[in-house]
Scaffold this motif. Structure first.
Motif: not given
Lengths: 435, 435
Positions: A304, B148, B286, B288, B291-292
């Motif tokens: 992240p 992402n 979401n 990769d 994440t969230d």
């Protein structure tokens, strides 16, 4: 295809996260940016060799190799701490490199010097990963909410503290025990002071306040209290009262002055910040145009954080390609518009409070405490008494209506010296339903 | 100080919101952008005069006055609908103006033509306000999450539908009654079809999918079901099962193909989207790397939408000032990288289902339905029967384990023609705990 070259200083968790991100997303970044982002060099004093998937990348122990490489456009500092990070960043800027850092401790202490150096050399400073991990919160504030007076900032900005409070809430485990577990699982540092005492959260609040308000806020401006005094009993009683206990960064913008505080806070269950559990972060802004916006996501972690740093790389790459460096000022406001903050004294804060008094089980204690609270105009909304067992102290928990912090402090000083008061009183500020 | 001139076509709610935002935030925008944003002209066929606070602004009934004004840099289309909005936008582009629109119906229908025209003339198309109202979701996706692969998009993107479902949930009021109230309060349009039948949500999903995946998705790609068949009983039983019913836009990215669907969905109470009430929007990605991430805020409204449109104005102004037009491609991917989508057929969807059958109260009905479900491999997790009163039909509610949509549809077709089946069966898809 054009190429933008990146050098990374520090190949720890975040450094590896960025390298991995740039590798895995190479094609996607090309398709979006229209140029290749090439990781050229990694500098790390401890790393002996790079993983084989980084075969084309140079490894050096000397950060100077990165600053002085004319091919390198962007230098990413990911070693953390004040020195040598600060010197490296300033050297990179001096060498005309654009810089990126996730170093909130550094930015909230010496940010002014770094940003001024960057303006002088007309290079960019990216710091998306310094607050909120993977959440694109810096960009949202600088660009997405550009047409707003930010009225308030409220956030859960430290995943470790939130994880500990969440575990205490779910399992009723005491603070010290959860902290130990978290350290064993790698969720908390060996020295957890910055996380649990609110310092890390304060670093982040200083950065957000700076770009939200156009004020040169630093860590010394922030009032800080940590979560180590919270016990499971507080969490239980809070729940009965309709609150979750969260370590919040809070800044209300009063115009002439701005609040700057980090402390455990009772958050009404109906508030979205109360629903954010585990190691996640949630940052809430109220703006005069947009009203309420909340951004939620992972506040830390290798990938992240890599996502956020890589977004800075892409942003700066786009500016290099379109020759538009400092298109958006690093701190959101034009440098000459930045001013010094006036911080609201904590003594002027007015809110409802939760108090936990540890007292001896004897007649008259409640009356003595109630008398002192009354003397300072602290009106009681409810009282809960928790017996801890025979010959044990008693917890007397008081929830107040709105009171002024200066009066609360004066009352606490009187209560603390009562013979029946056996420990330092605990106070937790309560977030209003409309806050 | 340099000046960037703006013309607005359409002085309805959003147009007035933008004008107000630019007026109130003038000084702040100057301090941030380093130039003055000047609202020069408003075109509206119905508006007779502008409020006095816009004394220096020209009012015209003729949009052409805006396109052909050499001083105007940015044309903002805020009339909505397909025509004449489309013609106006294309004319503005043809005249070399940068354009901004909040028109999701138009972009999700004729977006390709508009974006291609803008590329040909090297002008910008801003559309932050087309999805999520004041939430800076387009910028987050195009820039903040640039590194992402977006694995999934899930969101509450229509405030009216969410308001209606929230009211039904809180007060147990039937759909039609809440809708009527919402219309009286001005929360719902006189013709609420787009909102309650999911079309507006689908417009927004098409836009998000386009920029998330680099695919030319349009409204025809989206599978759409609305909320008008939901009854308070469904909400009550959902709650017992641990779910809130929300109108969700959902797209899972399978690589070779992508889901594109809008339908009422059972959302587990533990999911953040379940906590979003009233007219607010929440959009979850979401990725990769990250994440969230979830972005929450006002999905509509005069000033919040004004905030988003003004952010586009600031963005384009910055590009004009630093001569970096199309620094970020309008659709996030370089135009030549955009491809056609392959949409996953709904028949291939696998999820758990909630079924409500309206049946006559007679022996053997349950057995008949259970037999048909079994024949199609739809395994039952739980059954609830609700009596509606003597001589009334009975509601038979079935919650299934994961089943394939094609099998579900075949089973529904057989159940629907049973003599005991008195109304069209209702099915609501259930979001998994890990979705």
């Amino acid at each position: 295809m054009k190429e933008i070259c990146v050098g990374i200083i520090g190949f720890g968790t975040v450094g590896r996260g960025l390298a991995e991100t740039l590798r895995i997303q190479q094609e996607r970044l090309e398709a979006r940016i229209g140029a290749t982002i090439r990781l050229k060099t990694v500098a790390d004093i401890a790393c002996k060799s790079l993983p084989e998937e980084f075969a084309g990348v140079t490894l050096t122990q000397n950060a100077t190799d990165i600053f002085t490489d004319p091919e390198i456009d962007i230098v990413v500092e990911l070693i953390g701490g004040i020195e040598p990070a600060k010197t490296f960043l300033l050297q990179a800027i001096e060498n005309g490199k654009h810089v990126i850092t996730a170093n909130k401790a550094l930015l909230s202490t010496h940010g002014k010097e770094i940003f001024e150096a960057a303006v002088a050399k007309n290079v960019e400073v990216g710091f998306e990963a310094s607050v909120g991990g993977g959440i694109p919160v810096i960009k949202a504030l600088k660009e997405g909410l550009v047409a707003n007076r930010i009225n308030s900032i409220k956030g859960i900005m430290n995943g470790t503290a939130n994880y500990i409070l969440s575990q205490m809430t779910e399992h009723g485990t005491p603070f010290a025990e959860v902290l130990k577990e978290a350290q064993e699982l790698g969720f908390a540092e060996a020295d957890p002071t910055y996380d649990v005492e609110g310092v890390d959260t304060a670093h982040k609040l200083a950065i957000l306040m700076t770009i939200a308000y156009g004020l040169n806020v630093n860590i010394d401006h922030i009032n800080i209290e940590g979560i180590s005094s919270i016990e499971p009993v507080d969490i239980d009683i809070a729940r009965e009262f309709g609150f979750a206990i969260k370590l919040l960064a809070i800044s209300n913008n009063h115009g002439d002055n701005v609040e700057a505080r980090v402390h455990p806070t009772m958050v009404p269950h109906s508030h979205m910040l109360a629903t954010i559990g585990g190691a996640f972060n949630g940052i809430h802004f109220n703006g005069d145009t947009v009203t309420d916006v909340l951004l939620y996501g992972p506040g830390a972690g290798m990938m992240p954080t890599g996502s956020a740093v890589a977004a800075d790389v892409a942003d700066i790459a786009r500016n290099i390609l379109s020759d538009s460096v400092n298109r958006v000022p690093a701190l959101s406001y034009q440098p000459e518009r930045m001013t010094a903050p006036v911080i609201t004294p904590m003594s002027e804060l007015v809110c409802a409070y939760y108090f936990r008094f540890t007292v001896s089980s004897e007649p008259g204690v409640l009356a003595a405490i109630a008398t002192i609270l009354g003397k300072y105009n602290i009106s009681v909304q409810s009282i809960v008494q928790k017996e801890l067992g025979e010959d044990q102290p008693v917890y007397l928990v008081v929830r107040s209506h709105d009171a002024q912090e200066s009066a609360v402090n004066a009352a606490m000083a009187e209560i603390r010296v009562l013979d029946a008061c056996l420990a330092e009183p605990l106070k937790i500020r309560i977030l209003g339903a409309n806050d």
